[in-house]
Design a protein around this motif. Structure first.
Motif, PDB file in Angstrom:
ATOM      1  N   ALA A  95       0.848  -1.199   0.000  1.00  0.00           N
ATOM      2  CA  ALA A  95       0.000   0.000   0.000  1.00  0.00           C
ATOM      3  C   ALA A  95       0.882   1.247   0.000  1.00  0.00           C
ATOM      4  O   ALA A  95       1.958   1.268   0.599  1.00  0.00           O
ATOM      5  CB  ALA A  95      -0.915   0.013   1.212  1.00  0.00           C
ATOM      6  N   ASP A  96       0.416   2.283  -0.670  1.00  0.00           N
ATOM      7  CA  ASP A  96       1.177   3.535  -0.729  1.00  0.00           C
ATOM      8  C   ASP A  96       0.793   4.503   0.387  1.00  0.00           C
ATOM      9  O   ASP A  96       1.546   5.418   0.697  1.00  0.00           O
ATOM     10  CB  ASP A  96       0.949   4.209  -2.088  1.00  0.00           C
ATOM     11  CG  ASP A  96       1.516   3.381  -3.227  1.00  0.00           C
ATOM     12  OD1 ASP A  96       2.703   3.534  -3.528  1.00  0.00           O
ATOM     13  OD2 ASP A  96       0.774   2.550  -3.788  1.00  0.00           O
ATOM     14  N   ASP A  97      -0.380   4.286   0.979  1.00  0.00           N
ATOM     15  CA  ASP A  97      -0.815   5.139   2.088  1.00  0.00           C
ATOM     16  C   ASP A  97      -1.938   4.411   2.817  1.00  0.00           C
ATOM     17  O   ASP A  97      -2.551   3.472   2.281  1.00  0.00           O
ATOM     18  CB  ASP A  97      -1.298   6.500   1.583  1.00  0.00           C
ATOM     19  CG  ASP A  97      -1.253   7.578   2.663  1.00  0.00           C
ATOM     20  OD1 ASP A  97      -1.041   7.231   3.849  1.00  0.00           O
ATOM     21  OD2 ASP A  97      -1.434   8.763   2.337  1.00  0.00           O
ATOM     22  N   TYR A  98      -2.214   4.839   4.037  1.00  0.00           N
ATOM     23  CA  TYR A  98      -3.245   4.212   4.865  1.00  0.00           C
ATOM     24  C   TYR A  98      -4.025   5.332   5.532  1.00  0.00           C
ATOM     25  O   TYR A  98      -3.460   6.120   6.290  1.00  0.00           O
ATOM     26  CB  TYR A  98      -2.584   3.304   5.907  1.00  0.00           C
ATOM     27  CG  TYR A  98      -3.538   2.420   6.682  1.00  0.00           C
ATOM     28  CD1 TYR A  98      -3.596   1.046   6.440  1.00  0.00           C
ATOM     29  CD2 TYR A  98      -4.357   2.939   7.683  1.00  0.00           C
ATOM     30  CE1 TYR A  98      -4.452   0.214   7.154  1.00  0.00           C
ATOM     31  CE2 TYR A  98      -5.221   2.126   8.401  1.00  0.00           C
ATOM     32  CZ  TYR A  98      -5.265   0.764   8.141  1.00  0.00           C
ATOM     33  OH  TYR A  98      -6.121  -0.050   8.850  1.00  0.00           O
ATOM     34  N   ILE A  99      -5.313   5.399   5.248  1.00  0.00           N
ATOM     35  CA  ILE A  99      -6.155   6.469   5.768  1.00  0.00           C
ATOM     36  C   ILE A  99      -7.263   5.857   6.607  1.00  0.00           C
ATOM     37  O   ILE A  99      -7.995   4.983   6.147  1.00  0.00           O
ATOM     38  CB  ILE A  99      -6.762   7.300   4.621  1.00  0.00           C
ATOM     39  CG1 ILE A  99      -5.645   7.843   3.724  1.00  0.00           C
ATOM     40  CG2 ILE A  99      -7.618   8.439   5.161  1.00  0.00           C
ATOM     41  CD1 ILE A  99      -6.143   8.468   2.441  1.00  0.00           C
ATOM     42  N   THR A 100      -7.379   6.313   7.844  1.00  0.00           N
ATOM     43  CA  THR A 100      -8.385   5.750   8.739  1.00  0.00           C
ATOM     44  C   THR A 100      -9.702   6.509   8.619  1.00  0.00           C
ATOM     45  O   THR A 100      -9.736   7.716   8.416  1.00  0.00           O
ATOM     46  CB  THR A 100      -7.908   5.801  10.199  1.00  0.00           C
ATOM     47  OG1 THR A 100      -7.546   7.151  10.541  1.00  0.00           O
ATOM     48  CG2 THR A 100      -6.709   4.906  10.397  1.00  0.00           C
TER      49      THR A 100
END
Length: 237
Positions: A95-100
């Protein structure tokens, strides 16, 4: 920019798509991993928003399969899981980013833009090609310091080519970026947009338009300082 939303909550998916639409993103929605992988293999996207908890499969498995297949699209995870171990697993899987969740649409759009810029080798929010400067956040372009008056579609084409300067993009790719398969006009409209955009650029840059035609293949943005031509037919990074 064209974004694929992988989310099995229909209302959530439609809400995200509508809010991104207000930010000038072109969103396509699928509700399961198999459809997501098929779409990623068949169509060009700037980024993929992937929910981790899909009903039919794990989003993490979809992410791993996408990377196993060699799909290099920037993939941003959307999840209500705030556990560090989950974030580490997702980032470790590619994954390139993780947004909650929940998140603000301004943050989401900014994170998408940042990942797309980074993936295409642009650290700053502005892309400079000779005396042409494209501001990705403001969605504006200036030539020799003067603001260009562009339609939404003209800007979209300019941004798409600028982010991938030195690569040849086919008319089909540009059409997909602009319309995403929804109410698409004749593909000849791409030539019309390019013609109008070129005229504006030529007028503003003393005849030095950076958009080149690659005959029988499509169009390419060429940096005047680059003496070599490196073609890449993949729209994704």
């Amino acid at each position: 920019m064209k974004v694929l939303i992988v989310e099995d909550d229909g209302l959530m998916a439609q809400t995200i798509a509508a809010l991104l639409g207000q930010k000038k993103f072109n969103a396509t929605i699928v509700s399961d991993g198999r459809s997501a992988l098929e779409m990623m293999e068949l169509y060009p996207f700037d980024a993929v928003l992937l929910d981790l908890r899909l009903k039919q499969e794990s989003g993490l498995d979809v992410l791993r399969e996408a990377r196993r297949k060699g799909l290099t699209y920037p993939i941003l995870i959307l999840s209500g899981d705030m556990e560090i171990s989950t974030k580490v697993a997702a980032l470790g899987a590619g994954a390139d980013d993780y947004i909650t969740k929940p998140f603000k649409i301004d943050e989401l759009s900014a994170r998408i833009l940042a990942v797309v810029r980074r993936t295409n080798g642009h650290i700053n929010t502005k892309v400079t090609i000779g005396e042409l400067v494209i501001d990705l956040d403001a969605r504006t372009a200036t030539a020799q310091g003067k603001l260009l008056t562009l339609t939404s579609k003209e800007y979209d084409i300019l941004e798409t080519l600028a982010l991938r300067k030195g690569r040849t993009l086919s008319k089909d790719m540009l059409m997909s970026q602009l319309y995403g398969g929804v109410d698409e006009p004749s593909i000849k409209i791409i030539d019309v947009f390019i013609c109008k955009l070129r005229k504006k650029l030529c007028d503003a840059l003393d005849g030095n338009c950076p958009i080149q035609t690659v005959w029988g293949r499509g169009y390419m943005m060429k940096d005047p300082s680059d003496t070599s031509i490196q073609e890449d037919f993949a729209l994704s990074a």
